[in-house]
Design a protein around this motif. Sequence first.
Motif, PDB file in Angstrom:
ATOM      1  N   GLY A  51       0.833  -1.202   0.000  1.00 23.71           N
ATOM      2  CA  GLY A  51       0.000   0.000   0.000  1.00 23.71           C
ATOM      3  C   GLY A  51       0.861   1.242   0.000  1.00 23.71           C
ATOM      4  N   VAL A  52       0.256   2.354   0.330  1.00 24.28           N
ATOM      5  CA  VAL A  52       0.953   3.633   0.349  1.00 24.28           C
ATOM      6  C   VAL A  52       2.028   3.607   1.428  1.00 24.28           C
ATOM      7  N   ARG A  53       3.232   4.045   1.043  1.00 21.45           N
ATOM      8  CA  ARG A  53       4.349   4.075   1.990  1.00 21.45           C
ATOM      9  C   ARG A  53       4.298   5.361   2.805  1.00 21.45           C
ATOM     10  N   LEU A  54       4.631   5.249   4.080  1.00 22.00           N
ATOM     11  CA  LEU A  54       4.740   6.400   4.961  1.00 22.00           C
ATOM     12  C   LEU A  54       6.226   6.677   5.149  1.00 22.00           C
ATOM     13  N   VAL A  55       6.685   7.862   4.718  1.00 22.59           N
ATOM     14  CA  VAL A  55       8.086   8.248   4.853  1.00 22.59           C
ATOM     15  C   VAL A  55       8.242   8.959   6.192  1.00 22.59           C
ATOM     16  N   LEU A  56       9.112   8.435   7.046  1.00 20.31           N
ATOM     17  CA  LEU A  56       9.394   9.040   8.353  1.00 20.31           C
ATOM     18  C   LEU A  56      10.626   9.920   8.182  1.00 20.31           C
ATOM     19  N   PHE A  57      10.391  11.180   7.856  1.00 21.94           N
ATOM     20  CA  PHE A  57      11.458  12.095   7.455  1.00 21.94           C
ATOM     21  C   PHE A  57      11.867  12.983   8.623  1.00 21.94           C
ATOM     22  N   LYS A  58      13.154  13.076   8.857  1.00 20.32           N
ATOM     23  CA  LYS A  58      13.677  13.886   9.955  1.00 20.32           C
ATOM     24  C   LYS A  58      13.438  15.365   9.676  1.00 20.32           C
ATOM     25  N   ALA A  59      12.687  16.007  10.568  1.00 20.22           N
ATOM     26  CA  ALA A  59      12.418  17.437  10.441  1.00 20.22           C
ATOM     27  C   ALA A  59      13.666  18.224  10.801  1.00 20.22           C
ATOM     28  N   GLY A  60      13.893  19.308  10.095  1.00 16.13           N
ATOM     29  CA  GLY A  60      15.016  20.178  10.403  1.00 16.13           C
ATOM     30  C   GLY A  60      14.759  20.970  11.678  1.00 16.13           C
ATOM     31  N   PRO A  61      15.817  21.512  12.300  1.00 16.86           N
ATOM     32  CA  PRO A  61      15.651  22.221  13.569  1.00 16.86           C
ATOM     33  C   PRO A  61      14.790  23.480  13.469  1.00 16.86           C
ATOM     34  N   ASP A  62      14.711  24.087  12.304  1.00 16.92           N
ATOM     35  CA  ASP A  62      13.920  25.310  12.149  1.00 16.92           C
ATOM     36  C   ASP A  62      12.539  25.054  11.561  1.00 16.92           C
ATOM     37  N   TRP A  63      12.205  23.787  11.342  1.00 17.17           N
ATOM     38  CA  TRP A  63      10.902  23.470  10.758  1.00 17.17           C
ATOM     39  C   TRP A  63       9.824  23.618  11.825  1.00 17.17           C
ATOM     40  N   PRO A  64       8.684  24.158  11.446  1.00 17.18           N
ATOM     41  CA  PRO A  64       7.612  24.257  12.450  1.00 17.18           C
ATOM     42  C   PRO A  64       7.104  22.859  12.808  1.00 17.18           C
ATOM     43  N   ALA A  65       6.721  22.720  14.050  1.00 19.72           N
ATOM     44  CA  ALA A  65       6.180  21.437  14.507  1.00 19.72           C
ATOM     45  C   ALA A  65       4.833  21.191  13.848  1.00 19.72           C
ATOM     46  N   LEU A  66       4.523  19.923  13.615  1.00 24.34           N
ATOM     47  CA  LEU A  66       3.189  19.597  13.131  1.00 24.34           C
ATOM     48  C   LEU A  66       2.178  19.969  14.207  1.00 24.34           C
ATOM     49  N   SER A  67       1.024  20.369  13.777  1.00 22.65           N
ATOM     50  CA  SER A  67      -0.024  20.742  14.723  1.00 22.65           C
ATOM     51  C   SER A  67      -0.433  19.537  15.553  1.00 22.65           C
ATOM     52  N   GLN A  68      -0.466  19.728  16.853  1.00 22.41           N
ATOM     53  CA  GLN A  68      -0.874  18.633  17.718  1.00 22.41           C
ATOM     54  C   GLN A  68      -2.324  18.778  18.168  1.00 22.41           C
ATOM     55  N   ASP A  69      -3.009  19.775  17.649  1.00 20.45           N
ATOM     56  CA  ASP A  69      -4.413  19.927  18.015  1.00 20.45           C
ATOM     57  C   ASP A  69      -5.361  19.661  16.848  1.00 20.45           C
ATOM     58  N   GLN A  70      -4.790  19.337  15.686  1.00 21.95           N
ATOM     59  CA  GLN A  70      -5.593  19.005  14.515  1.00 21.95           C
ATOM     60  C   GLN A  70      -5.044  17.736  13.875  1.00 21.95           C
ATOM     61  N   PRO A  71      -5.900  16.914  13.260  1.00 24.89           N
ATOM     62  CA  PRO A  71      -5.397  15.723  12.565  1.00 24.89           C
ATOM     63  C   PRO A  71      -4.451  16.102  11.432  1.00 24.89           C
ATOM     64  N   ASN A  72      -3.529  15.213  11.145  1.00 25.30           N
ATOM     65  CA  ASN A  72      -2.573  15.418  10.062  1.00 25.30           C
ATOM     66  C   ASN A  72      -3.189  15.046   8.733  1.00 25.30           C
ATOM     67  N   TYR A  73      -2.386  15.197   7.687  1.00 29.11           N
ATOM     68  CA  TYR A  73      -2.872  14.973   6.336  1.00 29.11           C
ATOM     69  C   TYR A  73      -3.069  13.506   6.016  1.00 29.11           C
ATOM     70  N   ALA A  74      -2.322  12.618   6.672  1.00 32.22           N
ATOM     71  CA  ALA A  74      -2.469  11.187   6.414  1.00 32.22           C
ATOM     72  C   ALA A  74      -3.656  10.650   7.201  1.00 32.22           C
TER      73      ALA A  74
END
Length: 127
Positions: A51-74
């Motif tokens: 099925g669809v692969r999920l890429v676990l990509f290392k976020a850079g230090p200056d990247w904004p955090a994913l929202s923890q109060d809303q569902p993600n795109y996947a």
Amino acid sequence: MTIKVNQVTLYVQDQAAAVDFWTTKVGFEVTTDQPYGPDARWIEVTPPGGGVRLVLFKAGPDWPALSQDQPNYAMFAAGDIVKAHAELAARGVEFLAPPVEEPWGWSAVFLDNEGHRFHLSQDSANA
């Protein structure tokens, strides 16, 4: 012409912890794990059977955090959401609530190891 989704990228702070969560708790399999730049790896996990692969990509230090109060795109689906919820919860996956039937179908929200929210729905085509 047919176009399909083959992978979705999830930006994570800790790749090792993400691999542990998606393999040990969710049951996906590591299908690719190779160096990618000086401090990261290209890691793909896939549901059993493909099925669809999920890429676990290392976020850079200056990247904004994913929202923890809303569902993600996947979004994820199971043929039997009640059974999937029970199995995932038994493996330590945290759900905000048990599955509920909404006007548009069955749904539950779970958290990954970094607190990101994901929807789990009932896959009516495979129920």
